[in-house]
Design an enzyme around this catalytic site. Structure first.
Site, PDB file in Angstrom:
ATOM      1  N   GLY A   1       0.799  -1.222   0.000  1.00 20.47           N
ATOM      2  CA  GLY A   1       0.000   0.000   0.000  1.00 20.47           C
ATOM      3  C   GLY A   1       0.830   1.270   0.000  1.00 20.47           C
ATOM      4  O   GLY A   1       2.017   1.257  -0.283  1.00 20.47           O
TER       5      GLY A   1
ATOM      6  N   HIS B   1       1.986   4.309  -5.261  1.00 18.02           N
ATOM      7  CA  HIS B   1       2.629   5.349  -6.068  1.00 18.02           C
ATOM      8  C   HIS B   1       2.751   4.859  -7.505  1.00 18.02           C
ATOM      9  O   HIS B   1       2.285   3.749  -7.836  1.00 18.02           O
ATOM     10  CB  HIS B   1       3.997   5.715  -5.478  1.00 18.02           C
ATOM     11  CG  HIS B   1       4.879   4.524  -5.234  1.00 18.02           C
ATOM     12  ND1 HIS B   1       5.339   3.709  -6.243  1.00 18.02           N
ATOM     13  CD2 HIS B   1       5.370   3.990  -4.084  1.00 18.02           C
ATOM     14  CE1 HIS B   1       6.097   2.754  -5.750  1.00 18.02           C
ATOM     15  NE2 HIS B   1       6.123   2.886  -4.439  1.00 18.02           N
TER      16      HIS B   1
ATOM     17  N   GLY C   1       5.058   3.571  -9.155  1.00 13.79           N
ATOM     18  CA  GLY C   1       5.676   2.244  -9.330  1.00 13.79           C
ATOM     19  C   GLY C   1       4.615   1.158  -9.291  1.00 13.79           C
ATOM     20  O   GLY C   1       4.524   0.313 -10.199  1.00 13.79           O
ATOM     21  N   HIS C   2       3.776   1.197  -8.259  1.00 18.99           N
ATOM     22  CA  HIS C   2       2.698   0.205  -8.147  1.00 18.99           C
ATOM     23  C   HIS C   2       1.735   0.312  -9.336  1.00 18.99           C
ATOM     24  O   HIS C   2       1.280  -0.688  -9.879  1.00 18.99           O
ATOM     25  CB  HIS C   2       1.890   0.445  -6.869  1.00 18.99           C
ATOM     26  CG  HIS C   2       2.679   0.348  -5.595  1.00 18.99           C
ATOM     27  ND1 HIS C   2       2.911   1.427  -4.784  1.00 18.99           N
ATOM     28  CD2 HIS C   2       3.287  -0.707  -4.990  1.00 18.99           C
ATOM     29  CE1 HIS C   2       3.609   1.050  -3.730  1.00 18.99           C
ATOM     30  NE2 HIS C   2       3.867  -0.234  -3.823  1.00 18.99           N
TER      31      HIS C   2
ATOM     32  N   GLN D   1       7.519  -9.791   7.823  1.00 20.87           N
ATOM     33  CA  GLN D   1       8.739  -9.475   7.081  1.00 20.87           C
ATOM     34  C   GLN D   1       9.517  -8.297   7.667  1.00 20.87           C
ATOM     35  O   GLN D   1      10.500  -7.863   7.083  1.00 20.87           O
ATOM     36  CB  GLN D   1       8.409  -9.226   5.605  1.00 20.87           C
ATOM     37  CG  GLN D   1       7.653  -7.945   5.335  1.00 20.87           C
ATOM     38  CD  GLN D   1       7.153  -7.904   3.898  1.00 20.87           C
ATOM     39  OE1 GLN D   1       6.332  -8.710   3.477  1.00 20.87           O
ATOM     40  NE2 GLN D   1       7.663  -6.960   3.114  1.00 20.87           N
TER      41      GLN D   1
ATOM     42  N   GLN E   1      13.943  -9.834  -4.238  1.00 21.58           N
ATOM     43  CA  GLN E   1      12.616 -10.384  -3.930  1.00 21.58           C
ATOM     44  C   GLN E   1      12.027 -11.066  -5.164  1.00 21.58           C
ATOM     45  O   GLN E   1      11.490 -12.170  -5.086  1.00 21.58           O
ATOM     46  CB  GLN E   1      11.708  -9.245  -3.466  1.00 21.58           C
ATOM     47  CG  GLN E   1      10.240  -9.585  -3.399  1.00 21.58           C
ATOM     48  CD  GLN E   1       9.432  -8.414  -2.859  1.00 21.58           C
ATOM     49  OE1 GLN E   1       9.440  -8.170  -1.667  1.00 21.58           O
ATOM     50  NE2 GLN E   1       8.748  -7.702  -3.736  1.00 21.58           N
TER      51      GLN E   1
ATOM     52  N   SER F   1       7.472   3.976  -1.333  1.00 27.32           N
ATOM     53  CA  SER F   1       6.541   4.489  -0.311  1.00 27.32           C
ATOM     54  C   SER F   1       7.315   5.179   0.797  1.00 27.32           C
ATOM     55  O   SER F   1       6.825   6.113   1.426  1.00 27.32           O
ATOM     56  CB  SER F   1       5.717   3.339   0.281  1.00 27.32           C
ATOM     57  OG  SER F   1       5.049   2.643  -0.739  1.00 27.32           O
TER      58      SER F   1
HETATM   59  P1  AMP Z   1       5.776  -2.608  -1.872  1.00 24.77           P
HETATM   60  O1  AMP Z   1       4.413  -2.027  -1.681  1.00 24.77           O
HETATM   61  O2  AMP Z   1       6.883  -1.628  -1.644  1.00 24.77           O
HETATM   62  O3  AMP Z   1       5.953  -3.917  -1.168  1.00 24.77           O
HETATM   63  O4  AMP Z   1       5.882  -2.952  -3.410  1.00 24.77           O
HETATM   64  C1  AMP Z   1       4.933  -3.758  -4.061  1.00 24.77           C
HETATM   65  C2  AMP Z   1       5.436  -4.103  -5.435  1.00 24.77           C
HETATM   66  O5  AMP Z   1       5.659  -2.900  -6.173  1.00 24.77           O
HETATM   67  C3  AMP Z   1       6.778  -4.852  -5.408  1.00 24.77           C
HETATM   68  O6  AMP Z   1       6.761  -5.850  -6.413  1.00 24.77           O
HETATM   69  C4  AMP Z   1       7.765  -3.757  -5.707  1.00 24.77           C
HETATM   70  O7  AMP Z   1       8.947  -4.237  -6.323  1.00 24.77           O
HETATM   71  C5  AMP Z   1       6.968  -2.903  -6.687  1.00 24.77           C
HETATM   72  N1  AMP Z   1       7.530  -1.545  -6.703  1.00 24.77           N
HETATM   73  C6  AMP Z   1       7.679  -0.697  -5.657  1.00 24.77           C
HETATM   74  N2  AMP Z   1       8.288   0.439  -6.049  1.00 24.77           N
HETATM   75  C7  AMP Z   1       8.535   0.298  -7.380  1.00 24.77           C
HETATM   76  C8  AMP Z   1       9.149   1.122  -8.367  1.00 24.77           C
HETATM   77  N3  AMP Z   1       9.641   2.319  -8.084  1.00 24.77           N
HETATM   78  N4  AMP Z   1       9.233   0.636  -9.626  1.00 24.77           N
HETATM   79  C9  AMP Z   1       8.752  -0.585  -9.940  1.00 24.77           C
HETATM   80  N5  AMP Z   1       8.163  -1.403  -9.051  1.00 24.77           N
HETATM   81  C10 AMP Z   1       8.045  -0.976  -7.798  1.00 24.77           C
END
Ligand code: AMP
Length: 285
Positions: A31, A34, A36-37, A61, A153, A186
């Site tokens: 959550g 942004h 990226g998500h 985690q 990951q 985030s």
């Molecule tokens: P998180 O919410 O940070 O656990 O991220 C969820 C998913 O979004 C994971 O697969 C991250 O690798 C991907 N993610 C987060 N930030 C980015 C980004 N800047 N560019 C690409 N994927 C992202």
């Protein structure tokens, strides 16, 4: 858009779509969404699948001294974003829904967990892979999407899917960056203006390292040292690690002769940022 915090309700929603012949795509997130998500959402939608996005800040985690309780959360903002992005179903379980009793069964990660973030955050990837495995069992997706921002990951999950014969295609999406190069995260919200500016050194030093490789620098140690020196010289960041590793299996690299991952983790105040770059190297014999 459907939204639920209940596993049985989510299963019903998905079963209906599967019976209609739709493929199911899953995007696991924590959550505070942004761009990226949202890029993962775009990619998932391009497949034509029914897109399920999960939001769950997974306590399993986070280490005891890490930022589980302060991790940014804003569900209603996230709901608006995923709805606008065209997600079909949002799953936002409570801790109790995911862990109704203390968990005793884990998915263990082997060797890939002993380096980079795995070495610095003991138990982190076990927590990630266990929760992703639970989500895979709940959703039973045909496809799942992960960002290369968390490259280790992504590799670990790909390996789990292969080792456990899960019928899931693991798709990866390149790192999405701000215009000035900062990898979107985030956690960036915690950076002061000064730290935000200094953090640009991460992407800059990774780009510079790529140039060094392209002009013929082979020594992984030299590349790592150059990055370390630049970060220490030009910022107050505290380096957790800077490493050049094989991009396929994260094994050690002495001389760069095939595709490598340059990965780093640096703390700015209490905010730990990660970034990386995959540099494709082809050797012609
Ligand atoms: P998180 O919410 O940070 O656990 O991220 C969820 C998913 O979004 C994971 O697969 C991250 O690798 C991907 N993610 C987060 N930030 C980015 C980004 N800047 N560019 C690409 N994927 C992202």
């Amino acid at each position: 858009m459907k939204r639920t915090s209940q596993i049985p309700e989510l299963r019903e929603i998905i079963a209906l779509e599967r019976n209609r012949g739709r493929k199911i795509a899953l995007i696991p997130t924590m959550g505070y969404l942004h761009q990226g998500h949202l890029t993962l959402v775009e990619r998932a939608k391009q497949t034509g699948a029914f897109v399920v996005l999960s939001i769950f800040v997974n306590p399993l985690q986070f280490g005891p001294t890490e930022d589980y309780s302060s991790y940014p959360r804003d569900l209603e903002r996230d709901v608006r974003l995923v709805e606008a992005a065209g997600v079909d179903a949002l799953f936002h379980p409570t801790d109790h829904e995911m862990y109704p009793h203390p968990i005793v069964t884990y998915v263990e990660v082997g060797q890939l967990d002993t380096v980079l973030c795995g070495a610095k955050r003991p138990g982190h990837f076990r927590g990630v892979v266990t929760v992703v495995s639970k989500l895979f069992h709940i959703v039973q997706p045909d496809l799942s999407f992960f960002g290369q921002k968390d490259y280790q990951q992504y590799l670990i999950i790909q390996r789990m899917v292969s080792d456990l014969n899960l019928p899931i295609e693991v798709c990866s999406v390149p790192i999405v960056r701000e215009e000035d190069g900062l990898a979107i995260s985030s956690r960036n919200v915690f950076l002061t203006l000064e730290q935000r500016q200094e953090a640009l050194i991460l992407s800059k030093s990774l780009n510079e390292a790529e140039i060094h490789i392209r002009v013929g620098v082979k020594s992984a140690r030299e590349i790592e040292l150059n990055i370390r020196e630049r970060i220490s010289r030009e910022s107050h960041g505290i380096i957790d690690y800077v490493e050049v590793r094989d991009a396929g299996d994260l094994s050690e690299v002495v001389n760069v002769e095939s595709t490598v991952l340059i990965a780093l983790a640096v703390r700015f105040g209490s905010t730990r940022l990660i970034d990386n770059k995959v540099v494709e190297v082809r050797t012609f014999v």
